[in-house]
Design a protein around this motif. Structure first.
Motif, PDB file in Angstrom:
ATOM      1  N   MET B   1       0.843  -1.193   0.000  1.00 56.42           N
ATOM      2  CA  MET B   1       0.000   0.000   0.000  1.00 56.42           C
ATOM      3  C   MET B   1       0.879   1.245   0.000  1.00 56.42           C
ATOM      4  O   MET B   1       1.860   1.293   0.700  1.00 56.42           O
ATOM      5  CB  MET B   1      -0.846  -0.040   1.268  1.00 56.42           C
ATOM      6  N   THR B 241      -2.371  -4.308  13.327  1.00 55.90           N
ATOM      7  CA  THR B 241      -2.495  -2.853  13.440  1.00 55.90           C
ATOM      8  C   THR B 241      -3.734  -2.507  14.257  1.00 55.90           C
ATOM      9  O   THR B 241      -4.754  -3.197  14.179  1.00 55.90           O
ATOM     10  CB  THR B 241      -2.640  -2.239  12.039  1.00 55.90           C
ATOM     11  N   MET B 242      -3.662  -1.410  15.017  1.00 52.13           N
ATOM     12  CA  MET B 242      -4.837  -0.943  15.760  1.00 52.13           C
ATOM     13  C   MET B 242      -6.024  -0.790  14.809  1.00 52.13           C
ATOM     14  O   MET B 242      -5.886  -0.190  13.732  1.00 52.13           O
ATOM     15  CB  MET B 242      -4.504   0.387  16.430  1.00 52.13           C
ATOM     16  N   LEU B 290     -11.238   1.523   7.351  1.00 49.09           N
ATOM     17  CA  LEU B 290      -9.823   1.144   7.209  1.00 49.09           C
ATOM     18  C   LEU B 290      -9.604   0.368   5.909  1.00 49.09           C
ATOM     19  O   LEU B 290     -10.561  -0.114   5.304  1.00 49.09           O
ATOM     20  CB  LEU B 290      -9.401   0.293   8.412  1.00 49.09           C
ATOM     21  N   PRO B 291      -8.356   0.227   5.500  1.00 46.81           N
ATOM     22  CA  PRO B 291      -8.085  -0.550   4.282  1.00 46.81           C
ATOM     23  C   PRO B 291      -8.620  -1.974   4.412  1.00 46.81           C
ATOM     24  O   PRO B 291      -8.633  -2.533   5.517  1.00 46.81           O
ATOM     25  CB  PRO B 291      -6.550  -0.552   4.212  1.00 46.81           C
ATOM     26  N   LEU B 440       1.150  -0.044  15.468  1.00 45.35           N
ATOM     27  CA  LEU B 440       1.635  -0.669  14.229  1.00 45.35           C
ATOM     28  C   LEU B 440       1.731  -2.191  14.405  1.00 45.35           C
ATOM     29  O   LEU B 440       1.888  -2.677  15.523  1.00 45.35           O
ATOM     30  CB  LEU B 440       3.005  -0.091  13.858  1.00 45.35           C
ATOM     31  N   PRO B 464       1.447   0.440   8.704  1.00 45.31           N
ATOM     32  CA  PRO B 464       0.032   0.280   9.042  1.00 45.31           C
ATOM     33  C   PRO B 464      -0.704  -0.642   8.071  1.00 45.31           C
ATOM     34  O   PRO B 464      -0.602  -0.464   6.859  1.00 45.31           O
ATOM     35  CB  PRO B 464      -0.517   1.709   8.962  1.00 45.31           C
ATOM     36  N   TYR B 465      -1.384  -1.622   8.616  1.00 50.11           N
ATOM     37  CA  TYR B 465      -2.253  -2.545   7.861  1.00 50.11           C
ATOM     38  C   TYR B 465      -1.471  -3.380   6.846  1.00 50.11           C
ATOM     39  O   TYR B 465      -2.010  -3.822   5.846  1.00 50.11           O
ATOM     40  CB  TYR B 465      -3.430  -1.774   7.218  1.00 50.11           C
TER      41      TYR B 465
END
Lengths: 96, 518
Positions: B1, B241-242, B290-291, B440, B464-465
């Protein structure tokens, strides 16, 4: 700017007791002697631990400022975020 | 990403919200979503064919699909081992054997979901419908929820069976002890010696999987509580990830840092578990917008044409102090990594304020644990047992200091994303706290054994993600090594007798509990 003198142990003790009382925490609910059954700290342990924490931690956090050329620019730097990883990637599309 | 793309999307989204565009309610991940998943037909090891308890989650599903194993047989195998050994391990706080067997028989009659009746250990801070959820605290000693946490509900909808609740550090703070600090759960690799650190606070979930008392498990992490017990007990643990996994129905510790994730046997099992648990949940707004969750099972499938290679070229950051006290192991591990096609090792340097912002600033989380527990702090603080001090420390931070810590998080995130992770795609960690603060993702996996016979693991952090990239690296490493397949010896009669004869088990003091707290 005049240097602020660090608080004395008596001042720290008074602060800790007052803060606990303001938060509705009754120190006398804790034992005066160690209680192996619960393992909960004694009143004296609590006060000693909190005096140490108060003397070391809040000031260290409050002493940091985001790097900036002046305090006015520092206010603008790194806006506080609870969830920075989410903010980084948020798509705004709730169905995703 | 692309992170640049992420930022543009974020800014556009912020503008949309500011102009009054409302978010749509999110559809929950459903059993239908889970049903679309498919576990690949992996090779099943001979040891797993002979002993169901040795099978990884993926191996067990493959054996079930081939008609070589039933959910009932697998559940009975674990219950038999729990009956024989758990008085030594003390991995479980509650075993739901009867309900598990009933669910297993039902799964055999009518298999549902990708898990088809796989028995799981659930950390005891996840709500479980009708099953005590004590969080190993006197505060919750009589608490029986009337709903499942979202993560538990998703695992059950996917065919998972709750075998029991895993022992944990009191209120998710330290290694598992009684509320008074007396050590309970042991490290599965040293069952006769309770002084050896089993990792915490997801101690029981880790021990249950390492000791072959469950196929897989779920834990929570606020300050290392998934990755540390995974490292200590030879498991693969994934802290996402959060926002990747809902924490609705998880008893809180620090609301900006609580993460839910699996402690599993290997990268594939961790991927399967996370794939099922992840996704938006209207009950947890942190999961919305989110993604999309990538195909984690594909990411955890190693690519092995003409030798193992990564799915995509990946730069792995190596800090100078990584495994600095175990130089031989550091060298062997990095050599092994570097030999995988697609890996480039990159030396990375921490920013100058790293120690301050990931050390002292770690205390900012404490105010978050105080607020949701105010009722019990006022009513009866003895119920906090050995864990009380950090809840009171939270009262000693002012609002402006807490805000400063949130500002510091933004600053630290930029230093990590624009600095460290600009030079690499993933980074080896010397501890879990920095990426816990930032939310993270991190993956823990085994890389060898110490001279004392206790496993040694490492932690890899990502962007992230991008749990998929963490899984890609781990799967490739595990395709070239066998550390993760090693199994601890069952407790011998001698070991069990020695443990029984131990007059006093180690005990944490209140000060030690505060110092070690997640």
């Amino acid at each position: 700017m005049a240097e602020v003198q660090p608080p004395t142990q008596e001042q720290l003790d008074a602060y800790v007791r007052t803060r606990l009382a303001l938060a509705g925490f009754d120190l006398t609910l804790l034992p005066e002697k160690a209680d192996p059954a619960t393992g909960v700290p004694t009143q004296a342990q609590v006060l000693a631990s909190l005096r140490s924490f108060v003397a070391s931690t809040p000031g260290a956090i409050a002493g940091w400022a985001a790097p900036a050329t002046s305090p006015a620019y520092g206010q603008q730097a790194s806006p506080p975020l609870l969830y920075p990883s989410i903010t980084e990637a948020w798509t705004g599309k709730a169905e995703e | 990403m692309s992170r640049a793309l992420n930022r543009r999307v974020f800014l556009a989204s912020s503008a949309a919200v500011a102009s009054g565009v409302a978010l749509q309610s999110a559809a929950p991940a459903s059993a239908a979503t889970a049903a679309k998943l498919r576990i690949p037909d992996i090779d099943v090891r001979q040891a797993a064919r002979q002993d169901p308890s040795e099978a990884t989650l993926a191996e067990a599903v493959v054996l079930m699909r081939r008609g070589k194993l039933t959910a009932t047989e697998l559940t009975e195998a674990y219950l038999e081992r729990i009956e024989r050994y758990d008085s030594t391990y003390q991995a479980y706080a509650e075993v739901t054997g009867e309900a598990a067997l009933k669910a297993a028989r039902q799964a055999d009659r009518r298999p549902i979901g990708v898990l088809r009746g796989i028995p799981l250990c659930i950390k005891d801070n996840y709500f479980t419908d009708g099953v005590p959820t004590r969080c190993n605290s006197l505060i919750f000693e009589d608490f029986v929820p009337d709903e499942d946490a979202t993560a538990v509900a998703r695992l059950k909808a996917a065919g998972g069976i709750v075998l029991g609740k895993g022992q944990m550090g009191p209120l998710a703070t330290t290694r598992a002890t009684k509320p008074n600090g007396t050590v309970t759960t042991v490290n599965a690799w040293t069952p006769a010696d309770p002084s050896v650190d089993p990792g915490g606070s997801s101690t029981g979930p880790a021990c249950s999987v390492a000791a072959r008392l469950a196929s897989s498990s779920i834990g929570t992490q606020t300050g290392g509580s998934i990755v540390l017990p995974s490292n200590q007990q030879n498991l693969t643990g994934l802290k996402p990830t959060m926002g990747r996994v809902s924490i609705h129905g998880v008893i809180p510790l620090s609301f900006t840092r609580d993460h839910a994730g699996p402690l599993a046997r290997d990268a594939m099992d961790a991927a399967i578990m996370l794939q099922i648990m992840a996704g938006p949940d209207p009950k947890d707004p942190r999961t919305l917008g989110l993604p999309v969750v990538p195909d984690l099972i594909r990411s955890a499938t190693p690519v092995a044409s003409k030798g193992v290679r990564l799915r995509r070229a990946t730069r792995i950051g190596v800090p100078a102090d990584f495994l600095s006290s175990q130089k031989e192991m550091r060298g062997a591990f990095l050599d092994q990594l570097a030999a995988i096609r697609g890996v480039t090792l990159v030396d990375i340097t921490y920013p100058a304020d790293w120690a301050l912002l990931t050390g002292t600033f770690n205390a900012a989380r404490l105010a978050e644990r105080t607020e949701p527990f105010r009722h019990w702090l006022r009513e009866d603080p003895t119920k906090f047992g050995v864990s009380l001090l950090s809840w009171l420390q939270g009262l000693m931070l002012s609002g402006d200091e807490w805000i400063t810590a949130q500002r510091a998080k933004t600053h630290l995130l930029r230093e990590v994303l624009d600095g460290i992770l600009n030079d690499c795609d993933v980074v080896l960690q010397t501890g879990p706290v920095p990426f816990d603060i930032l939310g993270l993702p991190e993956i823990a996996f085994p890389i060898g054994f110490g001279t004392n016979g206790v496993p040694v693991g490492t932690i890899l952090g990502g962007q992230p993600y991008e749990e998929d990239r963490l899984l890609e690296v781990t799967a490739a490493y595990q395709a070239t090594t066998a550390w993760h397949t090693r199994r601890p010896t069952d407790p011998t009669a001698t070991a069990r007798a020695k443990l029984r004869a131990t007059q006093t088990r180690p005990r944490l003091s209140a000060e030690e509990a505060a110092e070690a707290s997640a």
